[in-house]
Design an enzyme around this catalytic site. Structure first.
Site, mmCIF file in Angstrom:
data_model
loop_
_atom_site.group_PDB
_atom_site.id
_atom_site.type_symbol
_atom_site.label_atom_id
_atom_site.label_comp_id
_atom_site.label_asym_id
_atom_site.label_seq_id
_atom_site.Cartn_x
_atom_site.Cartn_y
_atom_site.Cartn_z
ATOM 1 N N ASP A 148 45.250 42.911 37.489
ATOM 2 C CA ASP A 148 44.524 44.033 37.697
ATOM 3 C C ASP A 148 45.276 44.116 39.494
ATOM 4 O O ASP A 148 45.056 43.121 39.907
ATOM 5 C CB ASP A 148 43.576 44.394 37.935
ATOM 6 C CG ASP A 148 42.490 44.014 38.749
ATOM 7 O OD1 ASP A 148 42.426 42.190 38.678
ATOM 8 O OD2 ASP A 148 41.645 43.843 39.779
ATOM 9 N N GLU A 167 39.568 41.918 38.955
ATOM 10 C CA GLU A 167 39.181 40.887 40.370
ATOM 11 C C GLU A 167 38.920 41.321 41.333
ATOM 12 O O GLU A 167 38.120 41.558 42.063
ATOM 13 C CB GLU A 167 40.191 39.450 40.473
ATOM 14 C CG GLU A 167 40.320 39.014 41.453
ATOM 15 C CD GLU A 167 40.405 39.300 42.818
ATOM 16 O OE1 GLU A 167 40.941 38.849 44.053
ATOM 17 O OE2 GLU A 167 41.075 39.786 42.941
#
Length: 336
Positions: A99, A167
């Protein structure tokens, strides 16, 4: 980064999701690294919205004939056997998160849940056109993909390529990782900043929620709304750039509003909007306030003076800093 032929030790390799680099990345080496970064940049990958990019990675692994598994939260592990004499070496885990921080400059229309990142080359830098680039941690994930497709003669130990999710909004993928998928005793985290440097250690973060009682009332009927905007700042990551003394748009807007209130006591603050990621230094911020007719000039002069002070203070750090004071139309006339 090692790269080589177009076959794995066990199967013929097919083309990666993007067979050639786009113009912004043409001629960059290692070619496999940049080609895979282009592939990831073409996939929407906001935090908690990684399904499409994970499918691309899984399809790539299947084309390479590599085994894979995933856990309940979406973390993905792809297993690459050793090669080039490293077949019996100890297994090494290489890890990256898929991400990215999703921010667009003011006036840029970009849907991070649907649109690809537009890559541009600016001299020796690769940048995105009006948005965050996603090299955190797209370049690390691209390195994992390049290792996966390395040829059979490249000396590599058995690899466990771990792609974690979510994350940027709290490390939830790492927190909920099913460790039974992994056997490696050595891990290389590829979410670093300094080329050619290996860092031994780690850092953490914390979140604070502050709630304050707020009473709101109607602005004076004769008051007109103004918007004060700070823009043009460098921004950056709150972890890796925080020591570089970059400007914080929220701090700057607070200073501008305080100066405006000192110049015109009738000013009533309606609200402040700026910063939407907990780990990004705010690049833009705006404050809406109400003032009596005829006082706009004093407010604008106070804001311009603060802008001049900040430009002097930040010098070469924030060369594009701007502050704009303008009349606006609003539906809500409540003030603090």
């Amino acid at each position: 980064l090692p790269h080589g032929g177009l076959k794995t030790p066990t199967a013929s390799m097919k083309a990666s999701p993007i067979a050639t680099c786009p113009p912004a990345l043409e001629g960059l080496e290692p070619e496999s690294l940049w080609r895979n970064f282009a592939s990831l940049s073409a996939q929407p990958r906001p935090s908690k919205g990684e399904r499409q990019v994970l499918k691309t990675i899984k399809d790539f692994a299947d084309e390479l004939g590599l085994k894979r598994t995933e856990d309940a939260v979406g973390n993905l592990v792809i297993y690459r056997p050793g090669s080039g004499g490293g077949e019996s070496a100890a297994t090494v885990m290489v890890q990256a998160h898929v991400d990215m921080v999703c921010e667009a400059n003011e006036g840029v229309q970009h849907d991070f849940w649907k649109d690809p990142i537009k890559l541009i080359r600016d001299g020796s830098w690769i940048k995105a056109d009006g948005t965050t680039l996603g090299a955190d941690n797209g370049i690390g994930a691209a390195a994992c993909l390049a290792l996966m497709e390395a040829g059979p003669d490249v000396p590599l130990p058995p690899l466990e390529c771990l792609f974690t999710v979510d994350e940027e909004t709290g490390l939830t993928g790492a927190y909920d990782l099913d460790a039974s998928m992994l056997s490696a005793k050595t891990m290389l985290n590829l979410d670093s900043e300094d080329w050619g440097t290996v860092t031994v250690g780690c850092a953490g973060g914390g979140n604070n929620v502050v709630r304050l009682p707020v009473k709101r009332e109607d602005a004076a009927s004769s008051a007109i709304p103004l918007r004060i905007t700070v823009k043009g700042l460098m921004g950056g990551h709150s972890g890796i750039d925080i020591h570089q003394d970059r400007g914080n748009a929220i701090v700057m807007i607070a200073r501008a509003v305080r100066a405006a209130q000192a110049a015109e006591e009738s000013l009533q603050l309606a609200g402040v909007q700026g910063g939407d990621k907990h780990n990004a230094i705010p690049r833009e911020c705006s404050a809406t306030a109400f003032v009596e007719p005829g006082t706009e000039g004093a407010v604008r002069a106070a804001v311009d003076a603060v802008c001049a002070e900040l430009r002097s203070e930040y010098g070469d750090f924030e060369t594009s800093l701007k502050m704009v004071t303008e009349k606006v139309e609003v539906d809500d006339r409540l003030v603090l």
